[in-house]
Design a protein around this motif. Structure first.
Motif, PDB file in Angstrom:
ATOM      1  N   MET A 124       0.851  -1.207   0.000  1.00 27.67           N
ATOM      2  CA  MET A 124       0.000   0.000   0.000  1.00 27.67           C
ATOM      3  C   MET A 124       0.878   1.246   0.000  1.00 27.67           C
ATOM      4  N   GLU A 125       1.947   1.200   0.783  1.00 30.45           N
ATOM      5  CA  GLU A 125       2.851   2.359   0.818  1.00 30.45           C
ATOM      6  C   GLU A 125       3.528   2.548  -0.531  1.00 30.45           C
ATOM      7  N   LYS A 126       3.840   1.395  -1.192  1.00 31.20           N
ATOM      8  CA  LYS A 126       4.503   1.464  -2.496  1.00 31.20           C
ATOM      9  C   LYS A 126       3.586   2.118  -3.532  1.00 31.20           C
ATOM     10  N   LYS A 356      13.950  -4.456   4.387  1.00 30.14           N
ATOM     11  CA  LYS A 356      14.494  -3.361   3.563  1.00 30.14           C
ATOM     12  C   LYS A 356      13.331  -2.654   2.876  1.00 30.14           C
ATOM     13  N   TYR A 357      13.301  -1.340   3.018  1.00 27.65           N
ATOM     14  CA  TYR A 357      12.269  -0.573   2.306  1.00 27.65           C
ATOM     15  C   TYR A 357      12.645  -0.554   0.838  1.00 27.65           C
ATOM     16  N   SER A 358      11.680  -0.850  -0.013  1.00 29.10           N
ATOM     17  CA  SER A 358      12.009  -0.727  -1.437  1.00 29.10           C
ATOM     18  C   SER A 358      11.656   0.683  -1.875  1.00 29.10           C
ATOM     19  N   GLY A 385      16.586   4.542  21.077  1.00 32.69           N
ATOM     20  CA  GLY A 385      17.607   4.816  20.065  1.00 32.69           C
ATOM     21  C   GLY A 385      17.325   6.148  19.409  1.00 32.69           C
ATOM     22  N   GLY A 386      18.270   6.605  18.614  1.00 31.00           N
ATOM     23  CA  GLY A 386      18.143   7.912  17.973  1.00 31.00           C
ATOM     24  C   GLY A 386      17.104   7.913  16.856  1.00 31.00           C
ATOM     25  N   ASN A 387      16.832   9.113  16.354  1.00 31.43           N
ATOM     26  CA  ASN A 387      15.888   9.238  15.231  1.00 31.43           C
ATOM     27  C   ASN A 387      16.411   8.463  14.038  1.00 31.43           C
ATOM     28  N   GLY A 388      15.517   7.747  13.392  1.00 31.97           N
ATOM     29  CA  GLY A 388      15.891   7.007  12.183  1.00 31.97           C
ATOM     30  C   GLY A 388      16.720   5.766  12.455  1.00 31.97           C
ATOM     31  N   SER A 389      16.775   5.348  13.730  1.00 34.19           N
ATOM     32  CA  SER A 389      17.596   4.165  14.045  1.00 34.19           C
ATOM     33  C   SER A 389      16.873   2.864  13.700  1.00 34.19           C
ATOM     34  N   GLY A 390      15.572   2.950  13.441  1.00 36.41           N
ATOM     35  CA  GLY A 390      14.837   1.746  13.023  1.00 36.41           C
ATOM     36  C   GLY A 390      13.876   1.221  14.073  1.00 36.41           C
ATOM     37  N   LYS A 391      13.569   2.037  15.098  1.00 31.80           N
ATOM     38  CA  LYS A 391      12.685   1.588  16.180  1.00 31.80           C
ATOM     39  C   LYS A 391      11.275   1.278  15.648  1.00 31.80           C
ATOM     40  N   SER A 392      10.727   2.226  14.873  1.00 31.00           N
ATOM     41  CA  SER A 392       9.354   2.021  14.366  1.00 31.00           C
ATOM     42  C   SER A 392       9.322   0.885  13.351  1.00 31.00           C
ATOM     43  N   THR A 393      10.374   0.796  12.539  1.00 32.62           N
ATOM     44  CA  THR A 393      10.416  -0.283  11.541  1.00 32.62           C
ATOM     45  C   THR A 393      10.400  -1.631  12.254  1.00 32.62           C
ATOM     46  N   LEU A 394      11.223  -1.750  13.307  1.00 37.06           N
ATOM     47  CA  LEU A 394      11.242  -2.999  14.073  1.00 37.06           C
ATOM     48  C   LEU A 394       9.870  -3.251  14.707  1.00 37.06           C
ATOM     49  N   HIS A 401       2.728  -5.963  10.947  1.00 38.06           N
ATOM     50  CA  HIS A 401       2.225  -5.113   9.866  1.00 38.06           C
ATOM     51  C   HIS A 401       3.089  -5.272   8.627  1.00 38.06           C
ATOM     52  N   TYR A 402       4.412  -5.227   8.826  1.00 36.78           N
ATOM     53  CA  TYR A 402       5.332  -5.508   7.725  1.00 36.78           C
ATOM     54  C   TYR A 402       5.709  -6.975   7.786  1.00 36.78           C
ATOM     55  N   GLN A 403       5.961  -7.550   6.608  1.00 34.66           N
ATOM     56  CA  GLN A 403       6.421  -8.932   6.610  1.00 34.66           C
ATOM     57  C   GLN A 403       7.911  -8.953   6.281  1.00 34.66           C
ATOM     58  N   SER A 535      10.311   4.635  22.900  1.00 30.63           N
ATOM     59  CA  SER A 535      10.358   5.855  23.716  1.00 30.63           C
ATOM     60  C   SER A 535      11.712   6.554  23.665  1.00 30.63           C
ATOM     61  N   HIS A 536      11.617   7.910  23.802  1.00 28.52           N
ATOM     62  CA  HIS A 536      12.830   8.706  23.983  1.00 28.52           C
ATOM     63  C   HIS A 536      12.874   9.238  25.417  1.00 28.52           C
ATOM     64  N   ASP A 537      11.857   8.860  26.196  1.00 25.73           N
ATOM     65  CA  ASP A 537      11.651   9.441  27.519  1.00 25.73           C
ATOM     66  C   ASP A 537      12.580   8.812  28.547  1.00 25.73           C
TER      67      ASP A 537
HETATM   68  N1  LIG Z   1       7.620   4.074   4.616  1.00 27.28           N
HETATM   69  C1  LIG Z   1       8.935   4.158   4.439  1.00 27.28           C
HETATM   70  N2  LIG Z   1       9.473   3.968   3.216  1.00 27.28           N
HETATM   71  C2  LIG Z   1      10.799   4.043   3.016  1.00 27.28           C
HETATM   72  N3  LIG Z   1      11.695   4.300   4.006  1.00 27.28           N
HETATM   73  C3  LIG Z   1      11.218   4.485   5.244  1.00 27.28           C
HETATM   74  C4  LIG Z   1       9.819   4.434   5.533  1.00 27.28           C
HETATM   75  N4  LIG Z   1       9.657   4.657   6.844  1.00 27.28           N
HETATM   76  C5  LIG Z   1      10.890   4.851   7.361  1.00 27.28           C
HETATM   77  N5  LIG Z   1      11.818   4.748   6.405  1.00 27.28           N
HETATM   78  C6  LIG Z   1      13.279   4.836   6.580  1.00 27.28           C
HETATM   79  O1  LIG Z   1      13.618   4.002   7.653  1.00 27.28           O
HETATM   80  C7  LIG Z   1      14.483   4.664   8.543  1.00 27.28           C
HETATM   81  C8  LIG Z   1      14.111   4.258   9.970  1.00 27.28           C
HETATM   82  O2  LIG Z   1      12.838   4.775  10.257  1.00 27.28           O
HETATM   83  P1  LIG Z   1      12.082   4.468  11.598  1.00 27.28           P
HETATM   84  O3  LIG Z   1      10.770   5.143  11.517  1.00 27.28           O
HETATM   85  O4  LIG Z   1      12.103   3.011  11.839  1.00 27.28           O
HETATM   86  O5  LIG Z   1      13.042   5.201  12.655  1.00 27.28           O
HETATM   87  P2  LIG Z   1      12.806   5.517  14.169  1.00 27.28           P
HETATM   88  O6  LIG Z   1      13.962   4.963  14.902  1.00 27.28           O
HETATM   89  O7  LIG Z   1      11.457   5.080  14.603  1.00 27.28           O
HETATM   90  O8  LIG Z   1      12.898   7.091  14.154  1.00 27.28           O
HETATM   91  P3  LIG Z   1      12.153   8.196  15.057  1.00 27.28           P
HETATM   92  O9  LIG Z   1      12.752   8.161  16.407  1.00 27.28           O
HETATM   93  O10 LIG Z   1      12.471   9.458  14.348  1.00 27.28           O
HETATM   94  O11 LIG Z   1      10.692   7.862  15.042  1.00 27.28           O
HETATM   95  C9  LIG Z   1      14.325   6.145   8.288  1.00 27.28           C
HETATM   96  O12 LIG Z   1      15.589   6.752   8.332  1.00 27.28           O
HETATM   97  C10 LIG Z   1      13.728   6.228   6.917  1.00 27.28           C
HETATM   98  O13 LIG Z   1      14.762   6.547   6.011  1.00 27.28           O
END
Ligand SMILES: Nc1ncnc2c1ncn2[C@@H]1O[C@H](COP(=O)(O)OP(=O)(O)OP(=O)(O)O)[C@@H](O)[C@H]1O
Length: 569
Positions: A124-126, A356-358, A385-394, A401-403, A535-537
């Motif tokens: 859907m995101e693609k 890996k995000y395509s 972890g820091g912004n963009g470290s992959g917390k939400s992706t994990l 939600h993601y496979q 969390s960042h708290d």
């Molecule tokens: N829908 C997406 N499509 C492609 N790349 C994405 C998508 N969502 C996130 N990313 C990439 O994945 C990386 C990690 O994102 P993620 O949201 O997992 O980080 P995070 O650790 O949760 O960051 P934050 O603390 O800012 O929320 C980002 O740097 C971004 O480049």
């Protein structure tokens, strides 16, 4: 989904209608054909009547003055009867096909909704949310517009066939000339239709861009209102320019079609001119037939114009249908019919999961390196972890939600796969940063649920802000923090096994942060829930049983209370 892919797909408006209701469509087309047949009788009846009168002119003149008949002769009755039959058959056919078309497009819309609902989230995101929205609105509308034109085309085609038969009876040479000319006309029209097809496809692609622009216009209204320059540039670049490009493409394509439609439309006049001014010089042309032939040719011009006019709608409708069918190249998620609930479990295991995000635009798109973690019930985990470290992706991998590209997720020893993923997901509740708040609880509520809702409304400071009546919250128009608390309430009422909160507390007052970390999380732990908090708290990190550290898409460390207490001992 390139334009070429779309063009190769074999889907059409007629097959859509046929597959919806073959019987009704056949009936409607037959009635339409009948109407066309009677349409084609109009000219022969008139020509016949005129010829009869001409051969008996004196009698006819006398009858004009002597007869008090309302309608002069049998031909008159036949004529009016034919007109009345046309009225009813054409109306019946058009109404019937219109009904089929409306129902078929409503069903198509519902199918797209179901298809989107079954799509994998990453797909859907693609595709993009704007394109999906566009498919449901503009593309379905184009299909509907094209579908309702089908009965008119049927009536016109049968009328033309009828008139051809009449021409054949009148004069076979003229018939042959007309057939050759019409074939020439069709080729004349079809070539530009093919040429402009890609313009219509591209124009539809621009409408996806415009749709995205419109999303920004509405959802970004607060930002745009504060900056006139930004607002002007945004509208220009994201809406106006794509709109102009799309309009230019459509104008060009429409222009070519109108030109060739007019040329094909005027074919009748060319043929008439040829028959009247050229043909008599070469072959004897019976003058007494010429009136009938010319009337027939003039009469054919109407249905030809109708068909050509509808070609544009059909072309756009078919392109829209192909765009809709292109969704089929994304495999939907398989849901097993197994109504057995997932067995009870103790550990939730993430083994070597990577993602890996395509991205079309960037080759170096973010990837999450293989992560292995074992979670257990009654455990509070913080992913930090820091912004963009992959917390939400994990988190999105953990919440199924993601496979994952590699690795597997297991409830105890049971691997989550396509056969049980739907059941597995039902054990999970999440609140992501871009959550959607539904105003209704889509579950049957018993008395204890209602008591629980009222308890949480009170303890989360929402009493008096919104009420819970007949399964609905009376309003969701609340402050950001309040909305987030309402989302938490809904999640708690859902009573799942696993809870994932992505920065839930980020915009809460200290009072509610405290309630969340010191009351809600411990209660969930007591209730045997597995809780994962992004969390960042750092002031509240001590509330976690385990801290999971992420950096640059990698799991870089785990710190657990048990380990600490173990080392302390
Ligand atoms: N829908 C997406 N499509 C492609 N790349 C994405 C998508 N969502 C996130 N990313 C990439 O994945 C990386 C990690 O994102 P993620 O949201 O997992 O980080 P995070 O650790 O949760 O960051 P934050 O603390 O800012 O929320 C980002 O740097 C971004 O480049």
């Amino acid at each position: 989904m390139s334009s070429n892919d779309l063009n190769n797909k074999k889907v059409s408006i007629t097959s859509l209608l046929f597959s919806y209701s073959p019987k009704l469509l056949i009936i409607a087309v037959t009635i339409g054909a009948l109407s066309g047949f009677f349409y084609s009788l109009i000219i022969p009846i008139i020509v016949n009547s005129i010829q009869v009168k001409a051969s008996d002119e004196v009698e006819v003149n006398a009858s004009y003055f002597q007869s008090y008949d309302f309608i002069n002769g049998n031909e008159g009755w036949v004529f009016f009867l034919t007109v009345i039959i046309i009225l009813f058959t054409k109306a019946a056919s058009v109404i019937l096909v219109n009904n089929i078309a409306k129902s078929a497009t409503a069903e198509l819309k519902l199918n797209i909704v179901k298809r989107i609902n079954s799509m994998k989230l990453d797909d859907m995101e693609k595709v993009g949310f704007s394109r999906l929205l566009n498919l449901l609105t503009e593309d379905v509308l184009s299909v509907a517009n094209a579908a309702v034109g089908i009965p008119v085309i049927v009536v016109s085609i049968v009328t033309i066939i009828g008139m051809f038969s009449y021409l054949f009876i009148l004069n076979s040479i003229v018939f042959a000339i007309v057939i050759v000319s019409v074939i020439f006309g069709i080729i004349l029209y079809q070539t530009p239709v093919r040429l402009v097809r890609s313009s219509y496809v591209k124009s539809r692609e621009f409408s996806d861009v415009i749709q995205e622009g419109l999303r920004g216009l509405i959802f970004g209204a607060f930002e745009l209102k504060l900056d006139r320059n930004k607002s002007k540039n945004y509208i220009k670049e994201e809406i106006e320019i794509p709109l102009l490009k799309s309009t230019k493409l459509e104008k060009m394509a429409d222009g070519v079609l109108h030109l060739s439609a007019t040329a094909s439309d005027l074919l009748s006049f060319f043929i008439i001119g040829f028959l009247v001014f050229v043909l008599p010089s070469y072959i004897p042309f019976p003058k007494e037939e010429s009136a009938g032939i010319i009337m027939a040719l003039l009469y054919i011009a109407g249905p030809i114009a109708t068909i050509l006019g509808m070609f544009r709608e059909l072309e756009i409708g078919n392109i829209a249908l192909k765009r809709i069918h292109a969704l089929e190249c994304f495999d939907g998620e398989l849901y097993c019919n197994d109504s057995q609930p997932l067995p009870e479990w103790n550990t939730y295991n993430v083994k070597g999961v990577s993602y890996k995000y395509s991205s079309k635009k960037f080759d170096n798109s973010f990837s999450l390196k293989p992560v292995s973690l074992s979670f257990s019930r009654s455990q509070i985990n913080f992913i930090v972890g820091g912004n963009g470290s992959g917390k939400s992706t994990l988190s999105k991998l953990i919440s199924l939600h993601y496979q994952c590209n590699e690795g597997e997720i297991l409830f105890d020893n049971m691997i989550v796969d396509e056969s049980n993923i739907a059941l597995a997901r039902e054990r999970i509740s999440v609140i992501y940063s871009d959550y959607y708040l539904f105003s209704k609880l889509y579950k049957k509520q018993n008395l204890s649920d209602i008591e629980k809702v009222n308890f949480y409304l009170e303890s989360l400071g929402l009493s008096g802000k919104t009420d819970f009546v007949n399964g609905y919250f009376t309003t969701t128009k609340l402050s950001d923090g309040q909305r987030r608390r309402l989302a938490l309430l809904v999640a708690l009422i859902e009573d799942k096994d696993i809870y994932i909160f992505d920065e839930w507390a980020a915009d809460q007052d200290p009072e509610f942060k405290k309630i969340f970390y010191h009351q809600i999380l411990p209660t969930m732990k007591k209730d045997n829930k597995l809780v994962i908090v992004v969390s960042h708290d750092d002031r509240y990190f001590k509330c976690a049983d385990r801290l999971i550290f992420m950096d640059g898409g990698e799991l870089v460390g785990i710190e657990s209370k048990e380990k600490e207490s173990a080392t302390m001992i």
